[in-house]
Structure formats: C-alpha cells, structure tokens
Design a protein around this motif. Structure first.
Motif, PDB file in Angstrom:
ATOM      1  N   ALA A 186       1.121  -1.525  -0.013  1.00 37.40           N
ATOM      2  CA  ALA A 186       0.002   0.219   0.251  1.00 37.40           C
ATOM      3  C   ALA A 186       0.765   1.460   0.057  1.00 37.40           C
ATOM      4  O   ALA A 186       0.810   2.185  -0.565  1.00 37.40           O
ATOM      5  CB  ALA A 186      -0.687  -0.286   1.003  1.00 37.40           C
ATOM      6  N   HIS A 192      -5.191  -0.953  -4.162  1.00 32.35           N
ATOM      7  CA  HIS A 192      -6.109  -1.652  -2.796  1.00 32.35           C
ATOM      8  C   HIS A 192      -5.240  -2.611  -1.778  1.00 32.35           C
ATOM      9  O   HIS A 192      -4.712  -3.143  -2.528  1.00 32.35           O
ATOM     10  CB  HIS A 192      -7.523  -1.701  -2.924  1.00 32.35           C
ATOM     11  CG  HIS A 192      -8.214  -1.448  -3.813  1.00 32.35           C
ATOM     12  ND1 HIS A 192      -9.014  -0.522  -3.834  1.00 32.35           N
ATOM     13  CD2 HIS A 192      -7.901  -1.467  -5.337  1.00 32.35           C
ATOM     14  CE1 HIS A 192      -9.780  -0.660  -5.469  1.00 32.35           C
ATOM     15  NE2 HIS A 192      -8.251  -0.493  -6.145  1.00 32.35           N
ATOM     16  N   ALA A 216      -5.556   0.341   5.086  1.00 34.81           N
ATOM     17  CA  ALA A 216      -6.246   0.910   4.106  1.00 34.81           C
ATOM     18  C   ALA A 216      -6.130   2.234   4.695  1.00 34.81           C
ATOM     19  O   ALA A 216      -6.082   3.729   4.646  1.00 34.81           O
ATOM     20  CB  ALA A 216      -7.658   0.159   3.715  1.00 34.81           C
ATOM     21  N   ILE A 223     -10.127  -1.276  -0.465  1.00 33.37           N
ATOM     22  CA  ILE A 223     -10.275  -3.205   0.006  1.00 33.37           C
ATOM     23  C   ILE A 223     -11.189  -3.861  -1.151  1.00 33.37           C
ATOM     24  O   ILE A 223     -12.427  -3.438  -0.999  1.00 33.37           O
ATOM     25  CB  ILE A 223     -10.579  -3.172   1.336  1.00 33.37           C
ATOM     26  CG1 ILE A 223      -9.886  -1.998   2.643  1.00 33.37           C
ATOM     27  CG2 ILE A 223     -10.944  -3.925   1.837  1.00 33.37           C
ATOM     28  CD1 ILE A 223     -10.440  -1.803   3.420  1.00 33.37           C
TER      29      ILE A 223
END
Length: 417
Positions: A186, A192, A216, A223
C-alpha cells in the motif's frame, strides 16, 4: 511491444446501437461524436492543424461501438498461459488449491512479466483495456508479482490501465509477516489491499478485517476482499465489513468479491444487508460461477450496490479454463440468471462496460466526449445482440490507440470500401 498506432477518428460506427456516427479522438480522449457523412474512401491519415499526420482514421463500416469491456476481477499474475498444457492436480477446495499453487508456481516461473504479458494480451484481444487485478503478496514472493504486473502493463505505454489489489492468497494472520507486506504494498502504490475468507482461512474474521482496514485507513487505499464463505457465515463477515467501513469513514472504497452468501440468504435479510452496503458504497464483483445462484442484479441496483464482472484466474493452477473474455462472463451471468428481457439484457451490458467505471478508478467509462477513448467494435445489431451472441471483437482501441484489429474487419473494409 512495438509502438501502438494512434487514431484520430473512428468512422462509421453505431455507438450503443444508435445512428451511424464518427468518433473523433484527441489523444487518449473522445473529443466528439458527430453524424457520419460519406466522403468516399476513408483517409489513412488525417492532418493535424500544422499539416503533419496525427493518426489513422479507422473505418468501422457500420459496426456496433461499445465502451471497452471492464474486467473487474482478474488474476493476471498467476497463469500458465503461453506454457505447455498443465494438467489439473492437487486437492480441491480453496485451501487445497492454495497448497497446490504454492508447490508448483516456482517451477512454472510464476509470477513473471512474460506470463502476465500473455494474459494481458488475451484480455485485450477480447476487448478489455481497463481491469482490476489481484496480485499475490506472500512470504514466498514478496512484492515481486506486483512489480511484474506493473512492467507488463507498462509495455502498453498507457493504452491499457490496471488497478492493482495486493492480495494475500495464502492468508493474512496465519502467515505472520503478511500484514507487513500488505502495508508495504500500500505504501508503494497498490490501489487496494485484499483479504481472503477471514473466517474459514484465518479463522479470525475480526483480526483479519481489523488488520486490513487499518492499512487502508493509514494509506488511503481501497479494500477488495475475496469472500467465498456461504450463507450465514458469509453474511456475518459482510456485516463486519459494513461496520468497519462506516466506523472508519471508508465509504466508496470497499468491494466484496464473489460474495456467494448474498444470493443464499432469506429475502428479508438479503434486503437489509444490501441496503446497508448500498448506503456505504460497498460494491461487489462476480465471476458468475456455475452451479451457484447468481447475485440478484435487480436487487443490487435497487439498493445502490454497484456490480462488476471479472474472469477470475484463467489457465492457472486453480483451473485450466478461461479465455480472458469478460463479455463471456456477462453472458454466463445473464443466462444463469434467466435474464431475457431487452431492458435487463441491456443492463447486463452496462455492468460489463460503463457502470463498472468506479471499479477501475474512473468517473466515466463510456462513449461520450471527454471520456477516455477505450472502445470495442463488434458485428452486432445492438448491445443486447452483442451480449447473447458474444461475437468476436473486431477492433479494440485503448487510450486512442489501436490495440487489436481482426482480419475480419480488414477483409470487410476491403470488400466494402
């Protein structure tokens, strides 16, 4: 990959089955859609204002034009496409397939840029220029799969776009260190983070979901959770997803892939669950699995739950099936759902194209001025005809560049020009 041919105009096509028109392109965008006027033989190139050639004019000869087919659930990193035939082996079930894949992927060179490129080529030839792909992230390969996918997509120089989900196929909590890898992915730009059956794989739905949602929230990414668990167990996990989406302010950034449970619940509970999902912009994606009830499209629409179609993995160690044709998945969904009326058939085609825009990070994916010039041409009367017949893709345009032109279109132009 050689330089892709840029187009300035797609002549004589019927956008969404309407009047014969020309689609005027400006770089990677649709500049205008104007009525088609016959001017004799099509020019091979149209001059720019400074008099220099700026791109070829493609003659569609009255074909149906649609936005390109969106593949909202792919696994382009893990196919054996391009290698000799691989016989199905190992055990069934999600965990059995995971073990078999882990045992054999190194000998097959998975993941690799070459394998990924073969899969992307299959998708493109079937009319897909925008996709969301899950890419395995685990202790064995780290983030190398994401790097391979980015390199393979990069070879198209922007003509094909891929939204990447860092996917923990081997589980999250049961493999210490995977959460850290997802966090790294990430931080490094994955769009995602994924999850997988929090209850039946990790046997800790609260722990897995809390870990994924924290990543997230920390990095501002979306997600996308694979959820195969059925009926009440699956619905319970969706309720946990809904709770966290609301509490952490992640509305519009969460997707549930597969979600078989939704189609297996009593009517009242399904209605309430879909309503809560729709209020938070939680979407769903399906690969239209055989032998299982299909997600109820009309009920999803009524609740405001967006839906997208995907091919899942193709020719991989999970299954030898798959051609990369997401339009074929839309056909399978419609047929298995007993969809027969024109409005409903047309709606399925919208799900396969323009309605899936948010799933690939777009506000608009359509044949309208200002939209990205991602266009597919087929020999069909209208969208409903294209869905039920699944005709060959005769031309595929991505970002204003010609990615695929079938011999049938060239021959057709030769006969009719």
């Amino acid at each position: 990959m050689s330089a892709l041919e840029r187009l300035s105009r797609i002549r004589d096509v019927r956008p969404w089955g309407g009047e014969r028109s020309d689609i005027v392109l400006d770089g990677d965008r649709i500049a205008a859609i104007v009525p088609h006027e016959v001017h004799g033989a099509p020019a091979l190139e149209e001059p720019a204002p400074d008099g220099h050639p700026r791109g070829r004019s493609l003659d569609g000869r009255g074909l149906l034009a649609l936005p390109s087919i969106v593949n909202a659930h792919a696994h382009v990193d893990k196919s054996w496409m391009g290698l000799p035939w691989q016989s199905y082996g190992g055990e069934g079930g999600t965990d059995g397939r995971i073990r078999h894949e882990r045992a054999r992927r190194d000998e097959l060179g998975i993941p690799s840029v070459e394998r990924t490129a073969a899969v992307l080529d299959a998708h493109v030839r079937q009319g897909t220029t925008a996709l969301r792909t899950h890419v395995d992230v685990d202790l064995g390969i780290g983030l190398s799969g994401i790097e391979a996918v980015r390199e393979a997509v990069g070879a198209y120089d922007g003509a094909v776009e891929a939204t990447i989900v860092a996917f923990p196929q081997d589980g999250v909590l049961r493999r210490p260190g995977v959460l850290d890898l997802l966090d790294q992915a990430a931080a490094a730009g994955a769009d995602h983070v994924g999850g997988l059956d929090p209850a039946s794989i990790d046997r800790d739905p609260v722990g897995q979901l809390d870990g994924i949602f924290a990543i997230a929230e920390r990095h501002g990414v979306g997600i996308d959770i694979h959820l195969h668990d059925a009926a009440d167990l699956g619905a319970f996990q969706i309720e946990l997803i809904v709770e966290r989406t609301a509490r952490l302010g992640l509305a519009g950034r969460v997707n549930v892939a597969h979600g078989f449970a939704v189609a297996q619940l009593p009517d009242a509970r399904r209605r309430d669950l879909l309503q809560s999902m729709g209020e938070l912009g939680i979407t769903m994606t399906t690969v239209a699995p055989l032998r299982l009830p299909q997600l109820p499209l009309a009920e999803l629409d009524a609740a405001g739950v967006g839906l997208g179609f995907g091919t899942d993995g193709i020719r991989d160690l999970w299954s030898p099936y798959g051609t990369g044709d997401t339009l074929g998945i839309a056909w399978q969904f419609a047929r298995a759902s007993s969809i027969v009326r024109d409005d409903d058939l047309h709606r399925v085609m919208e799900v396969a194209t323009r309605s899936a825009a948010p799933l690939v990070g777009r506000e608009v994916h359509d044949l309208v001025p200002g939209a990205r010039a991602d266009i597919v041409l087929v020999d069909a009367e209208h969208a409903m005809d294209a869905l039920v017949r699944v005709p060959p893709r005769l031309a595929v345009v991505g970002g204003g560049r010609l990615l695929h032109e079938a011999h049938a279109l060239t021959a057709r132009s030769g006969r009719e020009g």
